[in-house]
Write a protein that holds these residues in place. Structure first.
Motif, PDB file in Angstrom:
ATOM      1  N   ARG A  98       0.861  -1.179   0.000  1.00 28.24           N
ATOM      2  CA  ARG A  98       0.000   0.000   0.000  1.00 28.24           C
ATOM      3  C   ARG A  98       0.901   1.232   0.000  1.00 28.24           C
ATOM      4  NH1 ARG A  98      -4.282  -0.049   4.639  1.00 28.24           N
ATOM      5  NH2 ARG A  98      -4.895  -1.873   3.377  1.00 28.24           N
ATOM      6  N   PHE A  99       0.745   2.083  -1.001  1.00 28.49           N
ATOM      7  CA  PHE A  99       1.620   3.246  -1.174  1.00 28.49           C
ATOM      8  C   PHE A  99       0.988   4.485  -0.560  1.00 28.49           C
ATOM      9  CE2 PHE A  99       2.855   0.419  -4.648  1.00 28.49           C
ATOM     10  CZ  PHE A  99       4.231   0.396  -4.486  1.00 28.49           C
ATOM     11  N   ALA A 100       1.848   5.367  -0.081  1.00 27.81           N
ATOM     12  CA  ALA A 100       1.442   6.678   0.419  1.00 27.81           C
ATOM     13  C   ALA A 100       2.495   7.686  -0.007  1.00 27.81           C
ATOM     14  CB  ALA A 100       1.278   6.663   1.934  1.00 27.81           C
ATOM     15  N   PHE A 101       2.111   8.972  -0.056  1.00 25.52           N
ATOM     16  CA  PHE A 101       2.995  10.017  -0.548  1.00 25.52           C
ATOM     17  C   PHE A 101       3.052  11.156   0.464  1.00 25.52           C
ATOM     18  CE2 PHE A 101       1.235   7.773  -4.137  1.00 25.52           C
ATOM     19  CZ  PHE A 101       2.342   7.532  -4.936  1.00 25.52           C
ATOM     20  N   ALA A 102       4.255  11.733   0.609  1.00 30.78           N
ATOM     21  CA  ALA A 102       4.472  12.898   1.473  1.00 30.78           C
ATOM     22  C   ALA A 102       5.079  14.006   0.624  1.00 30.78           C
ATOM     23  CB  ALA A 102       5.388  12.544   2.640  1.00 30.78           C
ATOM     24  N   ALA A 103       4.452  15.184   0.633  1.00 30.48           N
ATOM     25  CA  ALA A 103       4.877  16.305  -0.211  1.00 30.48           C
ATOM     26  C   ALA A 103       5.373  17.454   0.660  1.00 30.48           C
ATOM     27  CB  ALA A 103       3.725  16.788  -1.099  1.00 30.48           C
ATOM     28  N   LEU A 104       6.383  18.149   0.166  1.00 29.26           N
ATOM     29  CA  LEU A 104       6.923  19.349   0.811  1.00 29.26           C
ATOM     30  C   LEU A 104       6.776  20.502  -0.170  1.00 29.26           C
ATOM     31  CD1 LEU A 104       8.464  20.697   3.157  1.00 29.26           C
ATOM     32  CD2 LEU A 104      10.591  20.017   2.026  1.00 29.26           C
ATOM     33  N   GLY A 137       5.108  23.924   4.064  1.00 26.55           N
ATOM     34  CA  GLY A 137       4.210  22.957   4.681  1.00 26.55           C
ATOM     35  C   GLY A 137       4.424  21.588   4.089  1.00 26.55           C
ATOM     36  N   SER A 138       4.011  20.585   4.819  1.00 26.97           N
ATOM     37  CA  SER A 138       4.122  19.198   4.374  1.00 26.97           C
ATOM     38  C   SER A 138       2.759  18.527   4.538  1.00 26.97           C
ATOM     39  CB  SER A 138       5.178  18.436   5.179  1.00 26.97           C
ATOM     40  OG  SER A 138       4.866  18.465   6.562  1.00 26.97           O
ATOM     41  N   GLY A 139       2.471  17.595   3.649  1.00 26.03           N
ATOM     42  CA  GLY A 139       1.202  16.876   3.685  1.00 26.03           C
ATOM     43  C   GLY A 139       1.383  15.438   3.255  1.00 26.03           C
ATOM     44  N   LYS A 140       0.575  14.559   3.826  1.00 27.81           N
ATOM     45  CA  LYS A 140       0.634  13.136   3.519  1.00 27.81           C
ATOM     46  C   LYS A 140      -0.739  12.660   3.073  1.00 27.81           C
ATOM     47  CE  LYS A 140       4.175  12.255   7.030  1.00 27.81           C
ATOM     48  NZ  LYS A 140       4.532  11.472   8.243  1.00 27.81           N
ATOM     49  N   ALA A 141      -0.770  11.796   2.076  1.00 25.70           N
ATOM     50  CA  ALA A 141      -2.028  11.249   1.573  1.00 25.70           C
ATOM     51  C   ALA A 141      -1.722  10.024   0.717  1.00 25.70           C
ATOM     52  CB  ALA A 141      -2.806  12.290   0.778  1.00 25.70           C
ATOM     53  N   ARG A 142      -2.803   9.323   0.341  1.00 20.14           N
ATOM     54  CA  ARG A 142      -2.658   8.163  -0.530  1.00 20.14           C
ATOM     55  C   ARG A 142      -2.410   8.552  -1.978  1.00 20.14           C
ATOM     56  NH1 ARG A 142      -5.019   3.619   1.885  1.00 20.14           N
ATOM     57  NH2 ARG A 142      -4.380   3.661   4.082  1.00 20.14           N
ATOM     58  N   GLU A 143      -2.777   9.764  -2.350  1.00  9.72           N
ATOM     59  CA  GLU A 143      -2.592  10.239  -3.720  1.00  9.72           C
ATOM     60  C   GLU A 143      -1.728  11.494  -3.710  1.00  9.72           C
ATOM     61  OE1 GLU A 143      -3.555   8.601  -6.276  1.00  9.72           O
ATOM     62  OE2 GLU A 143      -4.776   7.104  -5.213  1.00  9.72           O
ATOM     63  N   VAL A 144      -0.983  11.711  -4.803  1.00  9.20           N
ATOM     64  CA  VAL A 144      -0.065  12.847  -4.881  1.00  9.20           C
ATOM     65  C   VAL A 144      -0.803  14.188  -4.869  1.00  9.20           C
ATOM     66  CG1 VAL A 144       1.683  13.956  -6.321  1.00  9.20           C
ATOM     67  CG2 VAL A 144       1.694  11.480  -6.039  1.00  9.20           C
ATOM     68  N   PRO A 145      -1.859  14.396  -5.655  1.00 12.42           N
ATOM     69  CA  PRO A 145      -2.540  15.699  -5.619  1.00 12.42           C
ATOM     70  C   PRO A 145      -3.085  16.052  -4.236  1.00 12.42           C
ATOM     71  CG  PRO A 145      -3.213  14.449  -7.548  1.00 12.42           C
ATOM     72  CD  PRO A 145      -2.446  13.508  -6.684  1.00 12.42           C
ATOM     73  N   GLU A 146      -3.605  15.082  -3.529  1.00 16.42           N
ATOM     74  CA  GLU A 146      -4.130  15.361  -2.200  1.00 16.42           C
ATOM     75  C   GLU A 146      -3.014  15.732  -1.232  1.00 16.42           C
ATOM     76  OE1 GLU A 146      -7.094  15.780   0.721  1.00 16.42           O
ATOM     77  OE2 GLU A 146      -7.138  15.678  -1.464  1.00 16.42           O
ATOM     78  N   ALA A 147      -1.875  15.062  -1.337  1.00 20.08           N
ATOM     79  CA  ALA A 147      -0.740  15.413  -0.475  1.00 20.08           C
ATOM     80  C   ALA A 147      -0.246  16.828  -0.768  1.00 20.08           C
ATOM     81  CB  ALA A 147       0.389  14.404  -0.672  1.00 20.08           C
ATOM     82  N   ILE A 148      -0.198  17.201  -2.032  1.00 16.05           N
ATOM     83  CA  ILE A 148       0.236  18.554  -2.394  1.00 16.05           C
ATOM     84  C   ILE A 148      -0.765  19.587  -1.894  1.00 16.05           C
ATOM     85  CG2 ILE A 148       0.698  20.084  -4.343  1.00 16.05           C
ATOM     86  CD1 ILE A 148       1.766  17.682  -5.860  1.00 16.05           C
TER      87      ILE A 148
END
Length: 214
Positions: A66-72, A85-96
């Motif tokens: 199961r993959f997850a993404f963290a964006a800065l 800011g940083s965000g984590k989600a299952r999808e890249v657009p949501e993390a961004i």
């Protein structure tokens, strides 16, 4: 088949409701909603955001991974305000999106010299990361690494020289850069603290720079 008076009245009321009163209400509603709907778009256009780093992690579960993404993300208005800011989600657009919202909530104001560079040299550190920021003359440009370059571009700095010492972790580099920016002082704030005039502070700074160059 003849129409009854009640049915004709009902049809007339329905017709007036669609074309007459109903149309006017819709028109007025759209008229009032236009400026309000455009205001958030103008606010969105005021900010410039840059994706600094995105990390993918995998959790091994029964049946696969199961993959997850963290964006800065770094956000600024190109006029001295900047935040990260940083965000984590299952999808890249949501993390961004999460990272962008957090960056807008945590913005700081940095006083720039002539609207293009820093007032003085400054250092910052966070964890194993240490950065050195130096003011530069006009035409120098942004001489900095990837994460720090994103901060200066979104903040609106045109001339700066920066160096990262230590770790190259994007999170530590960004936090160390913000630690340095928070400690910046403008001549006006220094003059207010010391009870002097701004001209005295700037004159001493220019004299010291000339003596160092000589």
């Amino acid at each position: 088949m003849a129409r009854t008076p009640n049915s004709e009245g009902t049809e007339q009321r329905r017709g007036r409701g669609r074309g007459g009163e109903g149309g006017e209400r819709d028109g007025r509603g759209r008229g009032r909603g236009g400026p309000e709907a455009a205001r958030p778009e103008r606010e969105e256009n005021e900010f410039v955001d840059k994706l600094v780093h995105i990390n993918r992690v995998a959790k091994v579960v029964k049946g696969g991974r199961r993959f997850a993404f963290a964006a800065l993300v770094v956000v600024g208005d190109a006029k001295g305000r900047v935040g990260y800011g940083s965000g984590k989600a299952r999808e890249v657009p949501e993390a961004i999106r999460k990272a962008t919202e957090q960056a807008k909530r945590n913005m700081i104001k940095v006083n720039l010299r002539e609207g293009r560079t820093l007032h003085h040299d400054v250092t910052g550190h966070f964890g194993a990361g240490r950065v050195v920021l130096r003011a530069a003359p006009a035409g120098t440009g942004i001489i900095a690494g990837g994460p720090m370059r994103a901060v200066f571009e979104t903040m609106g700095v045109a001339d700066v020289v920066a160096k990262c010492l230590g770790t190259s972790n994007p999170h530590n580099m960004i936090k160390a850069t913000f630690d340095a920016l928070v400690s910046l002082n403008s001549p006006r704030s220094v003059a207010a603290k010391r009870g002097k005039k701004v001209g005295d502070i700037i004159g001493r700074r220019d004299g010291a720079a000339a003596a160092t160059a000589a």
